[in-house]
Write a protein that holds these residues in place. Structure first.
Motif, PDB file in Angstrom:
ATOM      1  N   MET A 112      39.451  22.066  72.399  1.00 43.16           N
ATOM      2  CA  MET A 112      40.662  22.865  72.331  1.00 43.16           C
ATOM      3  C   MET A 112      41.821  22.141  73.007  1.00 43.16           C
ATOM      4  SD  MET A 112      42.051  25.614  71.367  1.00 43.16           S
ATOM      5  CE  MET A 112      43.326  26.738  71.717  1.00 43.16           C
ATOM      6  N   ARG A 113      41.531  21.558  74.156  1.00 43.47           N
ATOM      7  CA  ARG A 113      42.580  20.878  74.907  1.00 43.47           C
ATOM      8  C   ARG A 113      43.135  19.696  74.115  1.00 43.47           C
ATOM      9  NH1 ARG A 113      41.642  19.631  81.090  1.00 43.47           N
ATOM     10  NH2 ARG A 113      42.441  21.710  81.314  1.00 43.47           N
ATOM     11  N   SER A 114      42.283  18.955  73.412  1.00 38.56           N
ATOM     12  CA  SER A 114      42.757  17.802  72.645  1.00 38.56           C
ATOM     13  C   SER A 114      43.585  18.237  71.436  1.00 38.56           C
ATOM     14  CB  SER A 114      41.589  16.919  72.223  1.00 38.56           C
ATOM     15  OG  SER A 114      40.752  17.614  71.336  1.00 38.56           O
ATOM     16  N   ALA A 115      43.295  19.412  70.854  1.00 35.67           N
ATOM     17  CA  ALA A 115      44.083  19.914  69.729  1.00 35.67           C
ATOM     18  C   ALA A 115      45.500  20.263  70.186  1.00 35.67           C
ATOM     19  CB  ALA A 115      43.408  21.122  69.097  1.00 35.67           C
ATOM     20  N   VAL A 116      45.609  20.893  71.344  1.00 35.98           N
ATOM     21  CA  VAL A 116      46.922  21.228  71.896  1.00 35.98           C
ATOM     22  C   VAL A 116      47.679  19.944  72.229  1.00 35.98           C
ATOM     23  CG1 VAL A 116      48.114  22.292  73.853  1.00 35.98           C
ATOM     24  CG2 VAL A 116      46.209  23.474  72.746  1.00 35.98           C
ATOM     25  N   ARG A 117      46.985  18.994  72.807  1.00 31.57           N
ATOM     26  CA  ARG A 117      47.593  17.707  73.140  1.00 31.57           C
ATOM     27  C   ARG A 117      48.105  17.014  71.873  1.00 31.57           C
ATOM     28  NH1 ARG A 117      48.084  14.047  76.894  1.00 31.57           N
ATOM     29  NH2 ARG A 117      47.800  11.844  76.422  1.00 31.57           N
ATOM     30  N   TYR A 118      47.300  17.038  70.805  1.00 29.79           N
ATOM     31  CA  TYR A 118      47.691  16.415  69.549  1.00 29.79           C
ATOM     32  C   TYR A 118      48.911  17.121  68.958  1.00 29.79           C
ATOM     33  CZ  TYR A 118      47.473  14.699  64.778  1.00 29.79           C
ATOM     34  OH  TYR A 118      47.803  14.142  63.576  1.00 29.79           O
ATOM     35  N   LEU A 119      48.934  18.451  68.977  1.00 35.78           N
ATOM     36  CA  LEU A 119      50.070  19.217  68.464  1.00 35.78           C
ATOM     37  C   LEU A 119      51.338  18.884  69.247  1.00 35.78           C
ATOM     38  CD1 LEU A 119      51.134  21.375  66.534  1.00 35.78           C
ATOM     39  CD2 LEU A 119      50.531  23.080  68.257  1.00 35.78           C
ATOM     40  N   ARG A 120      51.234  18.819  70.565  1.00 37.75           N
ATOM     41  CA  ARG A 120      52.394  18.458  71.389  1.00 37.75           C
ATOM     42  C   ARG A 120      52.895  17.060  71.049  1.00 37.75           C
ATOM     43  NH1 ARG A 120      51.355  19.531  77.559  1.00 37.75           N
ATOM     44  NH2 ARG A 120      53.467  18.735  77.610  1.00 37.75           N
ATOM     45  N   LEU A 121      51.967  16.153  70.828  1.00 37.60           N
ATOM     46  CA  LEU A 121      52.332  14.781  70.483  1.00 37.60           C
ATOM     47  C   LEU A 121      53.077  14.730  69.154  1.00 37.60           C
ATOM     48  CD1 LEU A 121      52.111  11.768  71.231  1.00 37.60           C
ATOM     49  CD2 LEU A 121      49.989  11.711  69.922  1.00 37.60           C
ATOM     50  N   VAL A 122      52.573  15.449  68.158  1.00 39.60           N
ATOM     51  CA  VAL A 122      53.217  15.472  66.845  1.00 39.60           C
ATOM     52  C   VAL A 122      54.611  16.096  66.938  1.00 39.60           C
ATOM     53  CG1 VAL A 122      53.095  16.495  64.534  1.00 39.60           C
ATOM     54  CG2 VAL A 122      51.078  15.418  65.532  1.00 39.60           C
ATOM     55  N   LEU A 123      54.721  17.234  67.633  1.00 44.78           N
ATOM     56  CA  LEU A 123      56.030  17.884  67.791  1.00 44.78           C
ATOM     57  C   LEU A 123      57.012  16.987  68.539  1.00 44.78           C
ATOM     58  CD1 LEU A 123      55.069  21.593  68.526  1.00 44.78           C
ATOM     59  CD2 LEU A 123      56.247  20.696  66.527  1.00 44.78           C
TER      60      LEU A 123
END
Length: 190
Positions: free
Chosen positions: A1-12
């Protein structure tokens, strides 16, 4: 879950960063163009040259020798009798009987020619490029609201940019370190 949020933040952060980069590059291009070419970047305020030069567009001019201006050419000039107002219209007639050439001009969307002829000394250039909607965007960017939007955009990029991964995330590439049913010993740094 933490890596998905991290990935979303990176993309945004990347998307907003690219928007910020594009906006900044456009603003710099508009500001630097006159310095480099000797021309001007002018926002289009009226529809007299539509559809070729739309309202809200931006005209980038280049210097022109008035002796080379011919009928059918579009020129930018200081309006005779105006307070330094720049106008971009098409030449519909050239009068060479005086000391200097004088041009009769008309906007493409107008039915009649402009009332006053344009002396050669009032000609400042000819359009090199026309970019639709760029004049509106430049006006917004130069307003207090536009500056505020740029500041918010910078803050959003900084806030969304993920920091360095924690030691726990680095040791757990699968991103499942938050599972409560698994107990791991603390990480030792050697």
């Amino acid at each position: 879950m933490r890596s998905a949020v991290r990935y979303l933040r990176l993309v945004l952060a990347w998307v907003l960063g690219l928007v910020l980069l594009g906006t900044t590059a456009t603003a710099l291009g508009v500001a630097v163009y006159p310095q480099v070419t000797g021309g001007q970047a002018l926002a289009v305020l009226s529809g007299s040259m539509e559809p070729g030069i739309p309202v809200g567009g931006m005209v980038f001019t280049q210097p022109v020798d008035p002796d080379e201006v011919a009928v059918g050419q579009v020129i930018t000039f200081v309006r005779p009798g105006g307070a330094g107002e720049l106008v971009t219209h098409r030449v519909v007639g050239v009068d060479t009987t005086g000391l200097e050439p004088a041009f009769t001009t008309r906007g493409d969307a107008n039915d009649v020619a402009d009332l006053e002829p344009v002396p050669a000394s009032a000609v400042v250039g000819t359009p090199r490029w026309v970019v639709p909607e760029l004049g509106r965007q430049a006006a917004v960017l130069h307003s207090p609201k536009g500056l505020g939007a740029l500041v918010l955009l910078v803050c959003a990029v900084v806030a969304l940019a993920p920091g360095r991964p924690s030691l726990q995330e680095s040791a757990d590439p699968a991103g499942d370190a938050e599972r409560p049913d698994e107990v791991r010993p603390p990480l030792r740094l050697v």
